[in-house]
Motif scaffolding. Structure first.
Motif, PDB file in Angstrom:
ATOM      1  N   ALA A  13       0.831  -1.260  -0.073  1.00 18.68           N
ATOM      2  CA  ALA A  13       0.010  -0.105  -0.025  1.00 18.68           C
ATOM      3  C   ALA A  13       1.072   1.275   0.164  1.00 18.68           C
TER       4      ALA A  13
ATOM      5  N   LEU B  42      -8.937  -4.661  -5.734  1.00 19.81           N
ATOM      6  CA  LEU B  42      -9.317  -4.886  -4.241  1.00 19.81           C
ATOM      7  C   LEU B  42     -10.314  -6.182  -4.399  1.00 19.81           C
ATOM      8  N   THR B  46      -9.394  -9.574  -2.926  1.00 19.39           N
ATOM      9  CA  THR B  46      -9.412  -9.874  -1.550  1.00 19.39           C
ATOM     10  C   THR B  46     -10.961 -10.064  -1.369  1.00 19.39           C
ATOM     11  N   THR B  52     -11.697   2.356   3.778  1.00 23.85           N
ATOM     12  CA  THR B  52     -10.378   2.480   4.442  1.00 23.85           C
ATOM     13  C   THR B  52      -9.263   1.956   3.602  1.00 23.85           C
ATOM     14  N   ASP B  53      -9.556   0.821   3.145  1.00 22.99           N
ATOM     15  CA  ASP B  53      -8.374   0.249   2.306  1.00 22.99           C
ATOM     16  C   ASP B  53      -8.128   0.985   0.961  1.00 22.99           C
ATOM     17  N   ARG B  56      -6.239   4.108   2.161  1.00 20.85           N
ATOM     18  CA  ARG B  56      -4.909   3.894   2.266  1.00 20.85           C
ATOM     19  C   ARG B  56      -4.058   3.669   1.153  1.00 20.85           C
ATOM     20  N   ARG B  57      -4.527   2.822   0.163  1.00 20.91           N
ATOM     21  CA  ARG B  57      -3.943   2.419  -1.077  1.00 20.91           C
ATOM     22  C   ARG B  57      -3.661   3.715  -1.903  1.00 20.91           C
TER      23      ARG B  57
END
Ligand SMILES: [Mn+2]
Ligand SMILES: [Mn+2]
Ligand SMILES: [Mn+2]
Ligand SMILES: [Mn+2]
Lengths: 150, 150
Positions: A13, B42, B46, B52-53, B56-57
């Motif tokens: 990330a 994503l 996943t 949130t992910d 962050r990325r």
DNA sequence: CGCAAAATGTAGCCTTGGCTTCAACATGGC
DNA sequence: GCCATGTTGAAGCCAAGGCTACATTTTGCG
């Protein structure tokens, strides 16, 4: 080419975040770059850079151009007195030269890769702002220029 | 293509204005493109794409990501129900595939031109948004791919 | 000269894309 | 089962970069 910090984790990330941050930052300065490039061009070819001409060449309203010029001045890239046209500071001129060189190299690379001239000019106008020093150097090597004497 | 209006004048404003307009437009959609690309990634890797992910990325605050997601939904590219992660519409998926393919081609071209891998990824993140169809095609020809079967 | 037209500048509005701060919700661990 | 913690969402602030509308200044011309 790979030192020992091989293989950054795939779903990494922080690296990806850094890349996007860099792109965002380049996007932010793109506008200023186009202005100084254009102003330098106008000064060189006609001796003066008037807000109206700048606006027309960029395809924006004159009010928009004037606000951008204000920002250029705020950032120390240009100066002007009311109703008297825009000029570049030393810093602005240096930036203009850099930007212009980059523009030319990008166009040339696109042409070398077989992109039609019209399209090359079109795409270069956006691409140029995202070409780092390292990539520029690679482009110049590819074009067979020895770090452009000019 | 050229009727009788051959040789666009050197200091041609309208053509240049159009080029800048195109670049501005590409800049405007760049953000959405990065979001759909990332969300697709994503989801694929996943199974879920959480705000949130995503934040962050991309290296932005989660609030920023959420507002962008709202825009994606407004534009019919994504959908989501509260607290339940983000998904792409058919249109969003199509766009993601396109964007991802473009990203890969741009990186590959940069690598082929001798740009260091890290830098290639970096610059591609911005360049990709300014590569037109025609340029993409030229890139693929250059790479020796016959319009990518994949 | 005098004045109309063009250029320049100002003001105010909108959207986008950042941010922080706070509120509401969901969940895992105890 | 309950609650601390993490996630999500909403609100409000700011700057940038567009725009239109209007005011001011310069300039060119009759
Ligand atoms: Mn440009
Ligand atoms: Mn340029
Ligand atoms: Mn990107
Ligand atoms: Mn990308």
């Amino acid at each position: 080419m790979a030192d020992d910090k091989v293989a950054a984790p795939a779903g990494d990330a922080t690296g990806e975040a850094a890349r996007h941050a860099t792109a965002r930052s380049a996007r932010a300065s793109a506008l200023l770059h186009d202005y100084v490039e254009l102003i330098a061009d106008l000064l060189e070819s006609t001796g003066e850079a008037r807000p109206t001409d700048i606006a027309r060449r960029l395809g924006v309203s004159h009010a928009t151009a004037i606000k951008a010029i204000a920002r250029l001045k705020r950032e120390g890239l240009a100066h002007s007195k009311p109703y008297r046209g825009v000029f570049l500071t030393a810093e602005g001129q240096a930036l203009a030269a850099e930007v212009k060189a980059r523009h030319r190299v990008v166009v040339d690379v696109l042409l070398a890769l077989g992109v039609p001239p019209e399209v090359a000019e079109m795409d270069a106008e956006g691409i140029e702002h995202h070409v780092s020093e390292a990539t520029l150097a690679a482009f110049e090597r590819f074009l067979g220029r020895a770090r452009t004497p000019d």
